[in-house]
Structure formats: C-alpha cells, structure tokens
Design an enzyme around this catalytic site. Structure first.
Site, mmCIF file in Angstrom:
data_model
loop_
_atom_site.group_PDB
_atom_site.id
_atom_site.type_symbol
_atom_site.label_atom_id
_atom_site.label_comp_id
_atom_site.label_asym_id
_atom_site.label_seq_id
_atom_site.Cartn_x
_atom_site.Cartn_y
_atom_site.Cartn_z
ATOM 1 N N PHE A 307 0.874 -1.179 0.000
ATOM 2 C CA PHE A 307 0.000 0.000 0.000
ATOM 3 C C PHE A 307 0.907 1.223 0.000
ATOM 4 O O PHE A 307 1.776 1.353 0.869
ATOM 5 C CB PHE A 307 -0.870 0.046 1.266
ATOM 6 C CG PHE A 307 -1.638 1.359 1.410
ATOM 7 C CD1 PHE A 307 -2.985 1.425 1.091
ATOM 8 C CD2 PHE A 307 -1.011 2.525 1.847
ATOM 9 C CE1 PHE A 307 -3.688 2.625 1.202
ATOM 10 C CE2 PHE A 307 -1.698 3.735 1.962
ATOM 11 C CZ PHE A 307 -3.045 3.777 1.636
ATOM 12 N N GLU A 308 0.689 2.097 -0.964
ATOM 13 C CA GLU A 308 1.394 3.382 -0.949
ATOM 14 C C GLU A 308 0.520 4.397 -1.644
ATOM 15 O O GLU A 308 -0.098 4.072 -2.664
ATOM 16 C CB GLU A 308 2.688 3.324 -1.785
ATOM 17 C CG GLU A 308 3.846 2.614 -1.176
ATOM 18 C CD GLU A 308 5.067 2.605 -2.104
ATOM 19 O OE1 GLU A 308 4.937 2.707 -3.335
ATOM 20 O OE2 GLU A 308 6.173 2.501 -1.569
ATOM 21 N N ILE A 309 0.458 5.588 -1.092
ATOM 22 C CA ILE A 309 -0.059 6.716 -1.860
ATOM 23 C C ILE A 309 1.092 7.701 -1.875
ATOM 24 O O ILE A 309 1.586 8.089 -0.794
ATOM 25 C CB ILE A 309 -1.317 7.334 -1.212
ATOM 26 C CG1 ILE A 309 -2.427 6.274 -1.117
ATOM 27 C CG2 ILE A 309 -1.793 8.539 -2.037
ATOM 28 C CD1 ILE A 309 -3.714 6.763 -0.481
ATOM 29 N N HIS A 344 12.141 2.079 -0.831
ATOM 30 C CA HIS A 344 11.310 3.293 -0.794
ATOM 31 C C HIS A 344 11.389 3.951 0.583
ATOM 32 O O HIS A 344 11.437 5.176 0.707
ATOM 33 C CB HIS A 344 9.835 2.953 -1.050
ATOM 34 C CG HIS A 344 9.531 2.601 -2.472
ATOM 35 N ND1 HIS A 344 8.259 2.361 -2.918
ATOM 36 C CD2 HIS A 344 10.329 2.457 -3.550
ATOM 37 C CE1 HIS A 344 8.282 2.073 -4.208
ATOM 38 N NE2 HIS A 344 9.530 2.126 -4.607
#
Ligand SMILES: Nc1nc2c(ncn2[C@@H]2O[C@H](COP(=O)(O)OP(=O)(O)OP(=O)(O)O)[C@@H](O)[C@H]2O)c(=O)[nH]1
Ligand SMILES: [Mg+2]
Length: 421
Positions: A307-309, A344
C-alpha cells in the site's frame, strides 16, 4: 351382478370420493398462503394434482426494493434499531476538484481474479465516487480477459502498459554465476522468495522504474494496489487531494521490521550513498524512525509498500533517482534480495521531511497477513469500518508504527493498549 360385488363397488366409489375430498382440502389450504396478495388463480377441482403456483419473478424482486415511503411501515422495522437515513447518503459522483492521480497495479494475467477483488474493494469504498484512472503494468502483454474484467470494474479510465525489457532484466554488470549461487543458498536457507528471479525483477522494478513508465508520465500522484487486498472502511474524502493540499509526498498504513537476511548490506550501501551525495539528505528527516543510534545501524523499520499513496514527482526527483541508481549499481537486488519496501522507505526517511510522510490512519487495509484498523472508535464509526480493532497491527510487537509516533512526538490514540497483543 351379485350383491357382494355391488357392495364392494359402492365401497370403492365412496373411498375414492373421500380420498379426492381430502386431497382437494390439502391443496386448497396450502395454496391459500400465496393467493391473496399475488393474484394466483383461485384453486378449484381442476387444479388438483398440478404443481402449486410459483412466485412470479417480478414479485420476488419488488419485495427486496420497497419504495422509500413504505419503509417505515415495514413489519421488520419493529424491534430493530434502524440507522438514521442521512448516515447513508445516496451515492453519486463526489463534487469538487480532483488531483492529477491514478491507481497503479503491477500484475500478471494470472492475477486477474485476485486484482478484480482488490478493485471492487477500492471502487466500493472510494473510487466509484471519485472515478480516478487505473494504470496496469506487466512484463508480458495483458490478455483480453485481464483487460475485459478490469475495465468492467474500474470507474475511471483503464490503461495497460508493457514494461520495457531494460526495466525487467539483469543489468549487464551483474555476475550471473554469483547471482545464481545466492539464489541457491537462499533456497537452502528457506528465505521467502529467496530463489526467485522474477521476484527480484519485480522488486527492482517497483524500487526504481514503475514511475518512469510512459503511462504514468502525466500523473502527479499514485496509489499502489496489489491483488487480494481489502479495505474495511469507507474512504469518503480524497486522499490524493489530501496529499496535494498538505504537501505530502509519501503515505503509508502499515510499517514493520524487514527480514534482515534479505538486506545484509543495504544499510552500508545507503551510508556510502549518503557520504557521496550529502546534498540529497534533507534536514528534518526521519533518521530516528530507521535508526536507534543516529544512523550507525539500520533498525530494519520500513513502510509496507504494497500500500502506498505517493508523489510520482518525488520518485522522479534527482535525489531519489540517484539513490536508486546507486543501489542498482551495487547489485543487491540480485546478490541479496532487496525489497522495494525498504528501498522506498529509506529513500523517504532520508530525502523527505518528517511532515511530508503521512500515516493514513483512517484507511483500513489488509494484505496478507497484516491488518491496519483505525484505533479510534470515532473513526471506525465515522467511516463505517468492518475491521475488528483487535486485529490492528499498529501497536503489536512487530510493527514500527509506535516508533513513527515517538519520532513525531505524537500521543498514541486512545485504546491502543488494548490492541497490543
Ligand atoms: N507482471 C508481473 N507482476 C508481478 C510478478 N511478480 C509479482 N508481481 C506483482 O508484483 C506485486 C508484488 O508481488 P507479490 O507476489 O504480491 O509479492 P509480496 O506482496 O511480497 O508477496 P505476497 O505475500 O505473495 O503477496 C503484485 O502486484 C504482483 O501482482 C511478475 O513476475 N510479473
Ligand atoms: Mg502482495
């Protein structure tokens, strides 16, 4: 005809008449349950022995969807606790502006049905009102079935891209024998995905290339979605717009410790990068989140990147690009098994200010095996969450979210103690 035969015939006629009368009674009484409201023809002698009438389809479906005015008189409303109607506003397209953003999924054709489930979660809880686009990327061409099913489910535009060969292959400086020996060693040590070549290409691609794909060139923000994920609460605001308006660059829901054996030299390599590119390391960064001794060692904390925004512009910045190139040259995607999550995370922790990293507490999310469920009862009520707060991973021993809160100087939300175990 002898008298005894006459008596027998009479008895037979009486018995037959009696049986017919009983059967008539049975059929007329059972069909009477249906007949008054559903226009079933009145039962008569000619119906005896026929199949009892069925509910017409139109009647069945109209029973499920009553007109609003009838709802309050429904016998089912007695003895129940109905929700006030305005808690469930009619849905439509959300008014207002949009961010320049898209969902992004890396998937194989064999992931069709698992990504279909994820899409329904995202659409049902958020995107059917916001209609953002969805970009799908694959190292093989997507087949018609994948495109048909996903296009059917996404309320925004869908776009399908093939990953260029140089983003999904061994760079020429990688020693193939050394890489193969590592995979064999990891296989023997039973390190998860340790013997997989494709998993390594995937991690390298997600670390350094997805945001370079031409289909993403015009977007500013992305939300990464993997197959088989779940959302448990409504997302009835626009997280993309939230990122934009609050100058956020990276958003997460879950954080945890990385499996050390997959990244033995990632931190040493990162320290060398920091020494060579000190101008890329920002003041007010999140070193405290990733190290307990001011950078000497990595504590293995990372944001879970399934999950990443995030901001595509940040990933495309010279700072992050230089970092990825440096790591790629060092070869750890193939000589170890560096994951895109720690890559990241280290990038975000060192190259973004603390305030640019956002914890999406009110997006309740599951990717096997961890759940993020909002701690706050108010949020769970407001966003109509179906997750069990006891499943919330945030305050359990293997999560790093406590450290994130400590770094920010935040108080943990009320009730966190009850979710520790
Ligand atoms: N096109 C393509 N996509 C892949 C490949 N391997 C993984 N993916 C995708 O890359 C993402 C991460 O892969 P996963 O297999 O979910 O990896 P993971 O989340 O570490 O492990 P799981 O616990 O198995 O979910 C998912 O979106 C996958 O669909 C591949 O070989 N080709
Ligand atoms: Mg996954």
């Amino acid at each position: 005809m002898p008298a005894t035969a006459n008596v027998r015939t009479l008895r037979f006629i009486l018995l037959a008449f009696f049986s017919i009368a009983v059967l008539y009674k049975i059929f007329t009484s059972s069909s009477s349950n249906y007949s008054p409201s559903l226009n079933v023809p009145p039962a008569g002698g000619s119906d005896i022995g026929k199949i009892p009438p069925q509910l017409p389809k139109s009647e069945l479906s109209s029973g499920d969807t009553k007109p609003d005015s009838e709802e309050d008189q429904s016998p089912f409303s007695h003895g129940t606790t109905p929700n006030a109607k305005n808690n469930f506003p009619l849905t439509g397209t959300a008014p207002g502006k949009r961010a320049n953003a898209t969902f992004i999924t890396l998937a194989r054709n064999s992931d069709t049905w698992e990504i279909a489930k994820s899409i329904r979660h995202i659409e049902d809880r958020f995107n059917r009102k916001y209609n953002y686009d969805w970009v799908f990327l694959n190292d093989q061409p997507f087949d018609e079935q994948f495109k048909k099913i996903t296009t059917r489910l996404v309320s925004g535009k869908t776009k399908y891209g093939l990953i260029p060969k140089e983003h999904w292959s061994f760079p020429e400086w990688i020693d193939q024998d050394k890489a193969a020996a590592v995979r064999e060693d990891m296989r023997q040590r039973k390190i998860i995905y340790g013997d997989s070549v494709s998993y390594r290409h995937m991690c390298r691609f997600e670390s350094g290339f997805f945001f370079e794909h031409e289909l993403l060139a015009d977007y500013e923000f992305y939300w990464r979605v993997e197959p088989s994920i779940k959302l448990f609460c409504d997302v009835d605001y626009d997280p993309f717009l939230y990122m934009k308006e609050n100058k956020k660059k990276y958003g997460f829901t879950l954080s945890l410790y990385e499996y050390k054996d997959t990244i033995p030299t990632l931190w040493e390599t990162t320290k060398k990068f920091m020494a060579e590119y000190p101008h890329h390391i920002v003041e007010g960064n999140s070193m405290k989140f990733i190290s307990d001794n001011d950078g000497k060692d990595y504590n293995n904390c990372h944001f879970w990147s399934n999950f990443e925004i995030g901001s595509l512009n940040w990933l495309r910045s010279p700072a992050y690009r230089d970092y990825f190139k440096y790591l790629d040259r060092a070869g750890g995607f193939f000589y170890e098994r560096w994951g895109d999550a720690p890559v990241h995370s280290l990038g975000a922790a060192l190259m973004l200010k603390q305030e640019e990293i956002h914890f999406f507490d009110n997006i309740a999310y599951w990717h096997v095996p961890f759940t993020h469920c909002p701690t706050s009862e108010e949020d769970r009520e407001k966003y109509k969450c179906s997750c069990n707060p006891k499943d919330n991973f945030d305050w359990k021993g293997y999560s790093c979210t406590s450290r994130f809160f400590e770094m920010r100087g935040w108080e943990k939300p009320k009730g966190w103690e009850y979710q520790m175990n």
